[in-house]
Design a protein around this motif. Structure first.
Motif, mmCIF file in Angstrom:
data_model
loop_
_atom_site.group_PDB
_atom_site.id
_atom_site.type_symbol
_atom_site.label_atom_id
_atom_site.label_comp_id
_atom_site.label_asym_id
_atom_site.label_seq_id
_atom_site.Cartn_x
_atom_site.Cartn_y
_atom_site.Cartn_z
ATOM 1 N N LEU A 170 -2.749 0.720 -4.615
ATOM 2 C CA LEU A 170 -3.216 -0.016 -3.123
ATOM 3 C C LEU A 170 -3.325 1.067 -2.147
ATOM 4 O O LEU A 170 -3.379 0.584 -0.844
ATOM 5 C CB LEU A 170 -1.935 -0.823 -3.117
ATOM 6 N N HIS A 171 -2.867 2.255 -2.499
ATOM 7 C CA HIS A 171 -3.087 3.454 -1.277
ATOM 8 C C HIS A 171 -4.424 3.565 -0.918
ATOM 9 O O HIS A 171 -4.820 4.730 -1.333
ATOM 10 C CB HIS A 171 -2.398 4.546 -1.718
ATOM 11 N N LEU A 175 -8.116 -0.386 3.225
ATOM 12 C CA LEU A 175 -7.076 -1.472 3.209
ATOM 13 C C LEU A 175 -6.116 -1.278 4.180
ATOM 14 O O LEU A 175 -5.890 -2.340 4.941
ATOM 15 C CB LEU A 175 -6.594 -1.441 1.771
ATOM 16 N N SER A 176 -5.539 -0.021 4.341
ATOM 17 C CA SER A 176 -4.477 0.135 5.449
ATOM 18 C C SER A 176 -5.288 -0.184 7.048
ATOM 19 O O SER A 176 -4.533 -1.006 7.593
ATOM 20 C CB SER A 176 -3.849 1.527 5.433
ATOM 21 N N SER A 188 0.930 -1.171 -0.246
ATOM 22 C CA SER A 188 -0.009 -0.171 0.019
ATOM 23 C C SER A 188 1.052 1.194 0.244
ATOM 24 O O SER A 188 0.349 2.334 -0.392
ATOM 25 C CB SER A 188 -0.944 -0.112 1.156
ATOM 26 N N SER A 189 2.199 1.149 0.205
ATOM 27 C CA SER A 189 2.778 2.175 0.290
ATOM 28 C C SER A 189 3.856 2.436 -1.001
ATOM 29 O O SER A 189 4.172 3.396 -1.351
ATOM 30 C CB SER A 189 3.912 2.173 1.523
#
Length: 488
Positions: free
Chosen positions: A379-380, A384-385, A373-374
């Motif tokens: 994916l950011h 989700l994080s 995600s990073s």
């Protein structure tokens, strides 16, 4: 006093009646006594979790430039790291090496609560107008709480192992890890409601710690320690109590167990007596010590403690939109539920090795999702994080719990108290290093690469557990000791 018995159902005609006897230590009265004493011993151990997670709920207020009294970046760095995982905690652990065997498990935990009381007094009375004086008093508070947390890690878990029946050992030894998780949750909840007044937070925790000290009054000392001090009558009375008998009552099971215990303890104390430092040369000591230390390295550099200390900060940087303090509470609840319910069930059914392997695998997966995600903009996603962080906390509960749980099991009786404290001291030095260098790792490597590094360590932990961690489920202490003494 007679045994409790029950009759098996007869499904087949003409089948002889089968009577199964429940061991005294597993009968309801005995179980309740063991659970109650372990609970009272571990109430004060919440200081391990509260001290560890305290920076997460107080740093933002303490570093706010709008406040009259606030810490600069350097002061905040030391305040944030001087927790249960700092250099203060190993001091307590190494001191506990000698206290736990000399003065007993109960006295050692009483000392933990007394130190905790003074640490919260220092925090709640820091009313100076000069930030430098406030910082010094806060540091003194953190140092005392770190020493308290370190000195209490060994006696509380050893106590649970020594008073329990073999069937209950995993459950009662796990209470110390549950207490740490409960401490993290407690400080998150108190911090959520008192986020703008850290002095008031200290007062609330002071009252709690004082109550924990009072509740230690009825706690019974373990039979093993009493016997090691030659207090035979007290040791037998203690064993009878934990097996559900009344004052002056006896039973053939207690007599047999006490006979075995009496043979084992003098043998360890007299025939095989060696100094603490000479014990390092014994295979049944240095083998579990080496395994435990490596296991703690894997635990710490999988990010298990880092995420607790920096929970609010990590959640904020991840872009999670909900209140980070509230999200931290969700994290604490998830860890506590998994540690207290799921892990206990898994330990009694799966064993230590399978739980560790499953935890390491799922932890690694969550960390790699956080890394992704990073790395990748697609994916950011804040949701989700958030899910990955909470999932990480749930998944890593095994890695959080198992290293502490197996310590009282893998060390022999003659050095159990001392080497549990010593190993936890080493573990806390490792934890201090991992927490201290985390901000520098993020600056140097980037957040995504740090999570990827932690994920790789978690994956390597799978292979370490598979090859080196022994399964202690269902084994007696003597069987575990013989395993280290006779096998490679």
């Amino acid at each position: 006093m007679t045994d409790e018995t029950y009759e098996m159902p007869q499904n087949v005609p003409d089948t002889p009646k089968t009577i199964q006897t429940i061991p005294l230590g597993d009968q309801r009265k005995a179980v309740l006594r063991q659970e109650l004493m372990v609970l009272l011993m571990n109430l004060g151990m919440l200081i391990n979790g509260t001290t560890l997670a305290l920076p997460s709920v107080t740093l933002d207020h303490l570093t706010n430039p709008a406040e009259v009294i606030h810490l600069d970046k350097s002061q905040a760095s030391w305040y944030g790291k001087t927790s249960a995982s700092t250099v203060a905690c190993p001091i307590g652990c190494f001191a506990g090496v000698f206290l736990v065997d000399k003065f007993g498990r109960k006295a050692s935990v009483c000392l933990v609560n007394i130190l905790g009381i003074f640490s919260w007094i220092l925090m709640s009375t820091a009313f100076y107008d000069d930030p430098s004086y406030v910082f010094l008093q806060l540091m003194a508070s953190r140092l005392l709480s770190g020493i308290a947390a370190g000195s209490g890690s060994s006696p509380a878990s050893v106590y649970g192992a020594e008073i329990s029946s073999p069937k209950l050992r995993a459950r009662l030894t796990n209470v110390t890890s549950m207490a740490i998780s409960a401490g993290v949750l407690l400080i998150y909840i108190v911090g959520y409601f008192i986020r703008e007044d850290w002095r008031l937070l200290g007062m609330v925790m002071l009252a709690y710690q004082f109550v924990c000290l009072i509740l230690l009054i009825p706690v019974k000392e373990t039979p093993s320690w009493l016997l090691s001090k030659g207090r035979i009558d007290e040791a037998k009375a203690s064993l009878s109590y934990f097996r559900g008998l009344g004052v002056g009552e006896t039973h053939v099971e207690v007599e047999n167990e006490f006979t075995l215990l009496r043979v084992a303890v003098p043998q360890n104390a007299d025939k095989e007596k060696v100094s603490f430092f000479k014990s390092f040369c014994l295979p049944e000591v240095y083998k579990p010590l080496l395994i435990a230390v490596i296991f703690f390295v894997c635990q710490q550099f999988s990010g298990t403690f880092v995420v607790v200390v920096y929970a609010v900060q990590i959640i904020t940087k991840a872009g999670v939109l909900i209140d980070p303090f509230l999200c931290a509470i969700y994290v604490g609840i998830a860890r506590f539920i998994v540690t207290s319910v799921v892990i206990t069930w898994q330990l009694e059914n799966w064993g230590r090795r399978q739980v560790s392997i499953f935890s390491a695998a799922t932890t690694g997966l969550c960390l790699l999702v956080l890394a992704g995600s990073s790395w990748f903009t697609w994916l950011h996603i804040p949701t989700l994080s958030a899910v990955a962080i909470v999932s990480f906390v749930v998944a890593s509960a095994g890695l959080w719990t198992i290293p502490f749980l197996i310590l009282p099991e893998i060390f022999p009786q003659k050095v159990r108290g001392a080497f549990c404290g010593f190993t936890v001291g080493v573990a806390d030095l490792i934890a201090f290093s991992s927490i201290k260098i985390f901000p520098s790792m993020v600056d140097w490597m980037g957040t995504g690469n740090v999570f990827a590094f932690y994920g790789c360590i978690a994956v390597l932990t799978i292979f370490f557990v598979y090859w080196f961690i022994p399964e202690t489920k269902g084994k007696t202490f003597l069987e575990i000791e013989d395993c280290f003494r006779t096998k490679k």
